[in-house]
Design a protein around this motif. Sequence first.
Motif, PDB file in Angstrom:
ATOM      1  N   THR A  39       0.833  -1.207   0.000  1.00  0.00           N
ATOM      2  CA  THR A  39       0.000   0.000   0.000  1.00  0.00           C
ATOM      3  C   THR A  39       0.863   1.251   0.000  1.00  0.00           C
ATOM      4  OG1 THR A  39      -1.822  -1.114   1.110  1.00  0.00           O
ATOM      5  CG2 THR A  39      -1.767   1.278   1.266  1.00  0.00           C
ATOM      6  N   THR A  40       1.888   1.267   0.801  1.00  0.00           N
ATOM      7  CA  THR A  40       2.779   2.427   0.860  1.00  0.00           C
ATOM      8  C   THR A  40       3.403   2.697  -0.498  1.00  0.00           C
ATOM      9  OG1 THR A  40       3.270   1.988   3.183  1.00  0.00           O
ATOM     10  CG2 THR A  40       4.828   3.375   1.993  1.00  0.00           C
ATOM     11  N   THR A  41       3.853   1.653  -1.158  1.00  0.00           N
ATOM     12  CA  THR A  41       4.449   1.802  -2.484  1.00  0.00           C
ATOM     13  C   THR A  41       3.423   2.303  -3.485  1.00  0.00           C
ATOM     14  OG1 THR A  41       6.021   0.020  -2.011  1.00  0.00           O
ATOM     15  CG2 THR A  41       5.658   0.581  -4.331  1.00  0.00           C
TER      16      THR A  41
ATOM     17  N   VAL B 283       0.551   3.959  -2.998  1.00  0.00           N
ATOM     18  CA  VAL B 283       0.111   5.328  -2.695  1.00  0.00           C
ATOM     19  C   VAL B 283       1.190   6.341  -3.092  1.00  0.00           C
ATOM     20  CG1 VAL B 283      -0.330   6.909  -0.764  1.00  0.00           C
ATOM     21  CG2 VAL B 283      -1.550   4.744  -0.906  1.00  0.00           C
ATOM     22  N   ASN B 284       2.433   6.047  -2.769  1.00  0.00           N
ATOM     23  CA  ASN B 284       3.506   6.981  -3.093  1.00  0.00           C
ATOM     24  C   ASN B 284       3.741   7.091  -4.591  1.00  0.00           C
ATOM     25  OD1 ASN B 284       4.527   8.176  -0.602  1.00  0.00           O
ATOM     26  ND2 ASN B 284       4.902   6.063  -0.018  1.00  0.00           N
ATOM     27  N   LEU B 285       3.694   5.978  -5.318  1.00  0.00           N
ATOM     28  CA  LEU B 285       3.839   6.052  -6.771  1.00  0.00           C
ATOM     29  C   LEU B 285       2.668   6.801  -7.404  1.00  0.00           C
ATOM     30  CD1 LEU B 285       5.316   2.590  -7.783  1.00  0.00           C
ATOM     31  CD2 LEU B 285       6.401   4.835  -7.954  1.00  0.00           C
TER      32      LEU B 285
ATOM     33  N   ALA C  28       0.949   9.194  -6.067  1.00  0.00           N
ATOM     34  CA  ALA C  28       1.158  10.618  -5.779  1.00  0.00           C
ATOM     35  C   ALA C  28       2.254  11.210  -6.661  1.00  0.00           C
ATOM     36  CB  ALA C  28       1.510  10.800  -4.301  1.00  0.00           C
ATOM     37  N   ILE C  29       3.326  10.474  -6.874  1.00  0.00           N
ATOM     38  CA  ILE C  29       4.412  10.948  -7.737  1.00  0.00           C
ATOM     39  C   ILE C  29       3.918  11.116  -9.172  1.00  0.00           C
ATOM     40  CG2 ILE C  29       6.602  10.265  -8.807  1.00  0.00           C
ATOM     41  CD1 ILE C  29       7.291   8.953  -6.059  1.00  0.00           C
TER      42      ILE C  29
ATOM     43  N   TYR D  72      -5.662   6.865   3.593  1.00  0.00           N
ATOM     44  CA  TYR D  72      -4.512   7.748   3.420  1.00  0.00           C
ATOM     45  C   TYR D  72      -4.915   9.060   2.745  1.00  0.00           C
ATOM     46  CZ  TYR D  72      -0.071   9.552   1.715  1.00  0.00           C
ATOM     47  OH  TYR D  72       0.992  10.360   1.446  1.00  0.00           O
TER      48      TYR D  72
END
Length: 82
Positions: free
Chosen positions: A25-27, A29-31, A33-34, A56
Amino acid sequence: MDRLLQSLQDRPLLFVGGKGGVGKTTTAVNLAAIYAARGLRVLLIDLDPQASATDYFGLYDRAAKDGKTSIQLLYENAATLT
């Protein structure tokens, strides 16, 4: 890095796995957003029963504040998404 992002623009990325706590999930969500910050179109689908990606982005807090369900918020804003 921009060339890499452009090459991935029309390709789905999937983060799956049975083991919890490994950063899927962290990966994701961050991708997401990027990519969005760089102007790429992003669709992040949260199928995890814990709904951490949905949480999130603050959808549940917004729904509670507006006195609506998260589904109502999504459908109300669907017409504005292109």
